[in-house]
Design a protein around this motif. Sequence first.
Motif, short mmCIF file in Angstrom:
data_model
loop_
_atom_site.label_atom_id
_atom_site.label_comp_id
_atom_site.label_asym_id
_atom_site.label_seq_id
_atom_site.Cartn_x
_atom_site.Cartn_y
_atom_site.Cartn_z
N PHE A 79 2.55 -9.44 -43.21
CA PHE A 79 1.31 -9.93 -42.91
C PHE A 79 0.60 -9.60 -41.76
CE2 PHE A 79 -0.16 -14.37 -40.54
CZ PHE A 79 -1.43 -14.23 -41.01
N ASN A 89 -6.21 -20.98 -46.33
CA ASN A 89 -4.90 -20.76 -45.27
C ASN A 89 -4.92 -21.95 -44.52
OD1 ASN A 89 -2.98 -19.37 -43.58
ND2 ASN A 89 -4.48 -20.00 -42.16
N GLU A 128 4.08 -17.26 -44.12
CA GLU A 128 3.95 -17.16 -42.45
C GLU A 128 5.51 -17.66 -42.26
OE1 GLU A 128 0.53 -17.95 -40.23
OE2 GLU A 128 -0.43 -17.41 -41.69
N TRP A 182 8.05 -17.50 -32.81
CA TRP A 182 6.74 -17.53 -31.95
C TRP A 182 7.08 -18.06 -30.44
CZ3 TRP A 182 1.90 -19.48 -34.86
CH2 TRP A 182 0.86 -19.32 -33.92
N LEU A 184 3.22 -11.54 -32.73
CA LEU A 184 4.43 -12.48 -32.86
C LEU A 184 5.71 -11.69 -33.08
CD1 LEU A 184 2.47 -15.35 -35.02
CD2 LEU A 184 3.20 -15.54 -32.36
O1 AHR Z 1 0.26 -16.08 -37.47
C1 AHR Z 1 -0.58 -16.68 -36.42
C2 AHR Z 1 -1.30 -18.03 -37.12
O2 AHR Z 1 -0.32 -19.15 -37.37
C3 AHR Z 1 -2.03 -18.13 -38.26
O3 AHR Z 1 -3.27 -17.41 -38.15
C4 AHR Z 1 -2.03 -19.32 -39.01
O4 AHR Z 1 -2.11 -19.23 -40.25
C5 AHR Z 1 -0.74 -19.80 -38.33
O5 AHR Z 1 -1.04 -21.06 -37.57
#
Ligand code: AHR
Length: 487
Positions: free
Chosen positions: A23, A172, A295, A299, A349
């Motif tokens: 991604f 999204n 996703e 994080w 990330l």
């Molecule tokens: O990947 C970062 C963000 O995390 C994306 O833009 C969103 O879809 C999610 O909340």
Amino acid sequence: MAKIAIDRSRSGGTISRYIYGHFAEHLGRCIYGGIFVGKDSAIPNVNGMRKDVVAAMKALNMPVLRWPGGCFADEYHWRDGIGPQSARKRMVNTNWGGVVEDNSFGTHEFLELCRQVGCEPYITGNVGSGTVREMSEWVEYLNSDGDSTVVQERWANGRKDAWGVKFWGVGNESWGCGGNMRPEYYADTYRRYQGFCRQYGENKLYKIACGPSDADTAWTEVLMKNAAFCMDGLSLHSYTIPGGWSHKNSATEFTKDDYFETLAIAADMERKIRLHAAIMDRYDPEKRIGLIVDEWGNWFEVEPGTNPGFLYQQNTMRDAMVAAIHFDLFNRCCDRVFMANIAQTVNVLQAIILTEGDRMVLTPTYHVFDLYKAHMDARQLDCYIEAEKTGNEKYAVSSVTASASEKDGTITLTLSNLDPDREQEVEIALRDEAIAGAKGRILSGKMDAYNDFENAPIAIREYTGFTIKDGRVATTLPPCSVAEITL
Ligand code: AHR
């Protein structure tokens, strides 16, 4: 001693290669600087794409790349990103750092990137602030060969043939940054938007509806009840955020308790998938609709001194273990999980690649993708694991995670020792068969070890640390390690 038994007679089906997907969003230095530097850059590039980064992406046999977001997708108006670059509209990226987006990377550039990498594109259309017509015309621009004004525009922009984009996301996180919708409202909106995403020629769009966040089963229920008939995939977003949003961990300076919490959250992904899959099974017993985990990943807090809106974080062996946990569980759930895209490819990330100017470094997570490559499109094999737990009083996971598959007569077992301190003796057996030979590769290091631009100690090594006796493999895995063993 831990024991792993692989049963060749039991399989959940084929492991879709798209489980090893990626991604890339217009976020921080992922696209700009990380992938795209423009044709005039001093950084070696082909049509503006960094040669080093493209080569690294290609080496993973990357199957699919999702773009342009993320939250950015629901603010993105595709017409701003076509035509001469110097004349493209400038906008402020309000989601990510408030920087100016000059739209120099648009549709043509993304598809050129996919061509260079050799992967399939997955595009997410704008539902939150875009119109039905806008989305419909984007699909037409991409996929039609008809002599319409929209297609003529593509020709005028230098592209004769339709690209035939297959994977198509309709919004999204429509429950959040994509419009704060209720599931009932989104389900109806999805039905409407997808209806105008037409099929052109031989190409068949694979339409992906916005699915739940984490364990939000109510969203899944409503979507499946009301829109299953017109979707091919349902997305799921679930991040690993030890400490939660308000007390995020540092990517590199963390305690053993943080490590165990991280692993436990990652392993909990299997429970979430099975919750959603159980609902999907009721509406779609034939398992026609794929769960698209588009996703996932760690994080953490951003690196000190960097723009908080750029989500730039380092990547340690802890990230490698989290990647291995996810892949093993995705493989196990391959009857429903059709695609997964780690967030995100470069500099954002749980990145597989970090860049700084003209320098590039591959992260431990990159190497885990490499170790798992053989599972793509292979036949999943059930694999029984008996192992002690590792953890503390609050968070504990099995000290060994593994998954197995078979392709062209070769069995690939990926296995990890999640314990940060102790070696792990493992005995590997094939049910009703003797193992004749094995070879392996391994990644290991301290839980907080990482690669940076000066020093990159974490790399894959050949693995010979096992013996074969009585048709079984005996091995001792170092602490915090991920291995691929080919039988
Ligand atoms: O990947 C970062 C963000 O995390 C994306 O833009 C969103 O879809 C999610 O909340």
